[in-house]
Design an enzyme around this catalytic site. Structure first.
Site, PDB file in Angstrom:
ATOM      1  CE  LYS A  53       1.271  -7.118  -3.226  1.00 29.02           C
ATOM      2  NZ  LYS A  53       0.157  -7.443  -2.322  1.00 29.02           N
ATOM      3  CD  GLN A  97      -0.399  -5.493   0.825  1.00 24.58           C
ATOM      4  OE1 GLN A  97      -0.772  -5.698  -0.321  1.00 24.58           O
ATOM      5  NE2 GLN A  97       0.585  -6.171   1.371  1.00 24.58           N
ATOM      6  CG  ASP A 120      -4.726 -10.481  -2.575  1.00 23.19           C
ATOM      7  OD1 ASP A 120      -3.562 -10.688  -2.979  1.00 23.19           O
ATOM      8  OD2 ASP A 120      -5.050  -9.519  -1.849  1.00 23.19           O
TER       9      ASP A 120
END
Ligand code: L34
Length: 294
Positions: A53, A97, A120
């Site tokens: 990422k 995460q 997200d």
């Protein structure tokens, strides 16, 4: 014989498109998109994903911030970091995460993220907006799958889609997106899971199978209809002494067996994974431009 849906290649194409947009934003004197990622602990897979990422942010010209914390961080300390990111005007979007260590409640963390910065798309506000077809950040993996279907011109309207797995981040949202009145969409969706009886009865009817179970080689050739499209979301590490790393990656689909029957199939690695990363970039660009919440 199957043709490959090349997620890695498509991700590169989309990143070039994003980079071109960033260049224009820069030239026009606008702010550059800024993504922050919080990584707790040392889960080997999470480290790879977050590294991908951050590297992708660099590739497209985004600013990125990686906040690494030890496993021992408390929930309160993590909530404090989230509060700081929520209020940091330079940060357009951020992610925490997953998975998190067991002593941290993931739901509390998800709820603490400002929905406007929730690139997200995990916050119930974004999930609910997605389910109702309102502007929202789509969760990255389902968004990536929708991009693949769209860019490869895979017809979904009127098709029978079988989704296997009902997680909050993949199975449930992709089943909603595929059934929405949209393109891609308009599919008849069957959501199968661990309590489904006679799974094969459903999968054999499927024009499209989305496998998101988390078990290596779970979908075998005898479960697949001739000509089906196969989307393999699984990224499983399988012990393999012949590899330097000691493992190899395997999807949820028995690629070697299924590939002869399906018409199109996503590989692992190089399929859905890289598309998850570009979807996050697309959401961050939207956040920077105020396209979802204005
Ligand atoms: N908060 N947690 C949050 N957001 C997410 O969107 C994720 N996810 C999933 C796990 N936890 C998360 C990811 O980032 C899965 N995921 C993810 C991201 C990137 C890749 C795979 C999964 C990826 O880059 N896969 C490559 C390389 C795989 C490897 O070398 O291990 C591939 O080709 O599949």
């Amino acid at each position: 014989m199957s043709s490959i849906i090349d997620g890695k290649q498509l991700a590169e194409t989309i990143k070039e498109e994003i980079a071109a947009e960033v260049k224009i934003l820069k030239e026009q004197g606008h702010k550059i998109p800024h993504l922050a990622a919080v990584l707790v602990g040392a889960n080997p897979a999470s480290q790879v994903y977050v590294r991908n990422k951050v590297r992708s942010c660099e590739q497209v010209g985004f600013e990125s911030t990686l906040i690494r914390k030890d496993d021992s961080i408390t929930e309160e300390e993590l909530l404090e970091i989230i509060h700081e990111l929520n209020t940091d005007e330079d940060v357009d979007g951020f992610i925490v995460q997953l998975p998190l260590p067991n002593h941290i409640n993931e739901e509390n963390i998800t709820l603490a993220i400002d929905p406007k910065k929730d690139v997200d798309g995990f916050h119930p506000m974004n999930f609910g907006r997605m389910a109702q077809g309102l502007p929202s950040y789509l969760p990255a993996t389902p968004f990536g799958i929708m991009q693949m279907l769209d860019r490869y011109n895979i017809e979904t309207e009127g098709k029978t889609c079988v989704v296997i797995g009902r997680s909050n981040i993949v199975g449930t949202p992709i089943s909603i997106l595929l059934s929405r009145k949209a393109k891609p969409g308009n599919a008849t969706v069957i959501l199968c899971h661990s309590r489904t009886k006679n799974l094969q009865e459903y999968t054999l009817k499927a024009d499209i199978i989305v496998a998101a179970i988390g078990r290596a080689n779970f979908v075998t050739a005898d479960m697949v209809k001739e000509g089906a499209v196969i989307i393999d979301v699984g990224i499983n590490r399988v012990d393999d002494a012949t590899r330097k790393r000691g493992y190899r990656l395997a999807g949820d689909v028995d690629y070697a067996g299924v590939e002869a029957k399906s018409s199109m199939i996503t590989p692992v690695p190089g399929g859905v994974g890289p598309m998850t990363v570009t979807s996050l970039l697309m959401n961050t660009l939207k956040a920077c431009k105020g396209e979802v919440y204005s």
